[in-house]
Design a protein around this motif. Structure first.
Motif, PDB file in Angstrom:
ATOM      1  N   UNK A  37      -2.456   7.762   6.104  1.00  0.00           N
ATOM      2  CA  UNK A  37      -3.501   7.428   6.998  1.00  0.00           C
ATOM      3  C   UNK A  37      -4.949   7.699   6.464  1.00  0.00           C
ATOM      4  N   UNK A  38      -5.061   8.618   5.736  1.00  0.00           N
ATOM      5  CA  UNK A  38      -6.320   9.035   5.236  1.00  0.00           C
ATOM      6  C   UNK A  38      -6.701   7.945   4.237  1.00  0.00           C
ATOM      7  N   UNK A  39      -5.606   7.628   3.447  1.00  0.00           N
ATOM      8  CA  UNK A  39      -5.929   6.710   2.363  1.00  0.00           C
ATOM      9  C   UNK A  39      -6.410   5.441   2.959  1.00  0.00           C
ATOM     10  N   UNK A  40      -5.564   5.105   3.903  1.00  0.00           N
ATOM     11  CA  UNK A  40      -5.921   3.709   4.580  1.00  0.00           C
ATOM     12  C   UNK A  40      -7.037   3.579   5.315  1.00  0.00           C
ATOM     13  N   UNK A  41      -7.629   4.894   5.529  1.00  0.00           N
ATOM     14  CA  UNK A  41      -8.865   4.995   6.448  1.00  0.00           C
ATOM     15  C   UNK A  41      -8.566   4.728   7.740  1.00  0.00           C
ATOM     16  N   UNK A  42      -7.335   5.193   8.144  1.00  0.00           N
ATOM     17  CA  UNK A  42      -6.865   5.072   9.660  1.00  0.00           C
ATOM     18  C   UNK A  42      -6.724   6.159  10.301  1.00  0.00           C
ATOM     19  N   UNK A  43      -6.825   6.172  11.646  1.00  0.00           N
ATOM     20  CA  UNK A  43      -6.365   7.200  12.491  1.00  0.00           C
ATOM     21  C   UNK A  43      -4.966   7.453  12.727  1.00  0.00           C
ATOM     22  N   UNK A  44      -4.374   8.626  12.405  1.00  0.00           N
ATOM     23  CA  UNK A  44      -3.097   8.962  12.510  1.00  0.00           C
ATOM     24  C   UNK A  44      -2.451   9.189  13.992  1.00  0.00           C
ATOM     25  N   UNK A  45      -1.632   8.231  14.461  1.00  0.00           N
ATOM     26  CA  UNK A  45      -0.587   8.446  15.646  1.00  0.00           C
ATOM     27  C   UNK A  45       0.847   8.562  15.135  1.00  0.00           C
ATOM     28  N   UNK A  46       1.155   9.757  15.822  1.00  0.00           N
ATOM     29  CA  UNK A  46       2.658  10.054  15.581  1.00  0.00           C
ATOM     30  C   UNK A  46       3.429   9.802  17.079  1.00  0.00           C
ATOM     31  N   UNK A  47       4.236   8.993  16.857  1.00  0.00           N
ATOM     32  CA  UNK A  47       5.067   8.411  18.058  1.00  0.00           C
ATOM     33  C   UNK A  47       6.638   9.402  17.702  1.00  0.00           C
TER      34      UNK A  47
ATOM     35  N   UNK B  44       0.780  -1.323   0.106  1.00  0.00           N
ATOM     36  CA  UNK B  44      -0.174   0.120  -0.183  1.00  0.00           C
ATOM     37  C   UNK B  44       0.865   1.217   0.003  1.00  0.00           C
ATOM     38  N   UNK B  45       2.029   1.328   0.791  1.00  0.00           N
ATOM     39  CA  UNK B  45       2.948   2.315   0.895  1.00  0.00           C
ATOM     40  C   UNK B  45       3.468   2.618  -0.617  1.00  0.00           C
ATOM     41  N   UNK B  46       4.027   1.638  -1.027  1.00  0.00           N
ATOM     42  CA  UNK B  46       4.698   1.605  -2.443  1.00  0.00           C
ATOM     43  C   UNK B  46       3.706   2.262  -3.491  1.00  0.00           C
ATOM     44  N   UNK B  47       2.543   1.621  -3.609  1.00  0.00           N
ATOM     45  CA  UNK B  47       1.422   2.315  -4.563  1.00  0.00           C
ATOM     46  C   UNK B  47       1.277   3.766  -4.163  1.00  0.00           C
ATOM     47  N   UNK B  48       1.130   4.280  -2.779  1.00  0.00           N
ATOM     48  CA  UNK B  48       0.869   5.566  -2.386  1.00  0.00           C
ATOM     49  C   UNK B  48       2.219   6.519  -2.739  1.00  0.00           C
ATOM     50  N   UNK B  49       3.303   6.018  -2.711  1.00  0.00           N
ATOM     51  CA  UNK B  49       4.368   6.651  -3.373  1.00  0.00           C
ATOM     52  C   UNK B  49       4.319   6.764  -4.814  1.00  0.00           C
TER      53      UNK B  49
END
Length: 291
Positions: free
Chosen positions: A138-148, A63-68
């Motif tokens: 995160x928006x594309x994956x429909x997930x809530x973003x958490x930054x550590x 998914x990340x590679x497609x996003x890039x």
């Protein structure tokens, strides 16, 4: 101006020292009469930035590679890069609280690496190229973003230990880091540069990377070069077989971030700094603005 204010705030404690060097600075090959520090604008390395994905999440890597690929082809990546390199307006990215009961994308970063990731306060708002990309992902994956936010040398480790899903922290692809993460496709080309005090003429006659490297290799162990701990700059000084760096006789001194290394350079505690070119430009600009 907001990002300038951020670095100036970090370096406020160095302001008095800056003025000490400003009076004797000749500006060197980079011009200017009141520079406290100057970047030797000759890239020493050719690096690829990528995101480090949890090895146990192959679907996320796809998914990340497609996003890039998509953000490169539709101009989104260029738009975000221009925002931070061409004087655009950065957008705040808000991190949610970690909650394992929710569907979240947990991103490991070190928010002291402007313009790729940084903060303007101690709150949960982040800025930078990587942070805006994290929000889009995160928006594309429909997930809530958490930054550590953590020390840089813990970023890949946290993903390798499955505490975070992905590392987005201006990461140069390297064999050592591949022990902990699976790298995505590259999204940015980077390089290392030397930063010197404004009155230092050592590199003024250099016009090529080979000439800069010849000077660096001529330094003895009495020369100390500051770097952000765990970064390519430190590997360049200490040597790294995987990256093809022979290392220098000069000693490295690690810092939590590049701004602290620059402060020690101004204060005369180290001789040079080696850091990625993008933060080098931002930090030297901020320092010289108050010189």
């Amino acid at each position: 101006m907001r990002k300038l204010k951020k670095i100036v705030a970090i370096l406020a404690a160095a302001a008095l020292s800056v003025t000490l060097f400003a009076g004797c600075s000749n500006g060197g090959s980079n011009g200017g009469d009141t520079q406290a520090v100057k970047m030797i604008n000759i890239p020493l390395t050719d690096e690829q930035y990528a995101f480090g994905v949890d090895k146990d999440q192959p679907e996320l890597l796809e998914q990340v590679n497609q996003f890039i690929a998509d953000i490169k082809s539709d101009g989104t990546l260029e738009e975000i890069l221009n925002k931070y390199f061409e004087g655009g307006t950065p957008e705040a990215v808000v991190s949610a609280e970690l909650d394992t009961s929710k569907d979240q994308l947990v991103v490991a970063t070190n928010a002291a690496f402007e313009p790729f990731e940084y903060t303007l306060s101690t709150g949960n708002e982040y800025y930078g190229v990587d942070m805006e990309l994290a929000k889009l992902l995160a928006d594309r994956l429909d997930k809530e973003l958490v930054i550590q936010n953590m020390n840089f040398d813990a970023v890949c480790l946290s993903v390798g230990q499955h505490q975070c899903d992905i590392a987005m922290a201006g990461l140069t692809v390297s064999p050592t880091r591949e022990e902990y993460v699976q790298f995505s496709e590259s999204y940015y080309n980077a390089s290392q540069v030397v930063v010197a005090r404004g009155d230092d003429t050592t590199f003024d006659s250099c016009t090529t990377a080979e000439e800069v490297e010849e000077v660096l290799k001529g330094f003895g162990s009495d020369v100390t070069i500051g770097c952000q701990t765990g970064t390519t700059g430190q590997f360049y000084v200490d040597g790294d077989e995987g990256l093809g760096f022979e290392g220098l006789t000069a000693q490295s001194r690690g810092y939590q971030n590049a701004s602290l290394a620059m402060q020690d350079l101004i204060n005369g505690n180290i001789n040079y700094v080696i850091v990625d070119i993008a933060p080098a430009e931002k930090i030297t600009e901020a320092i010289n603005a108050v010189a």
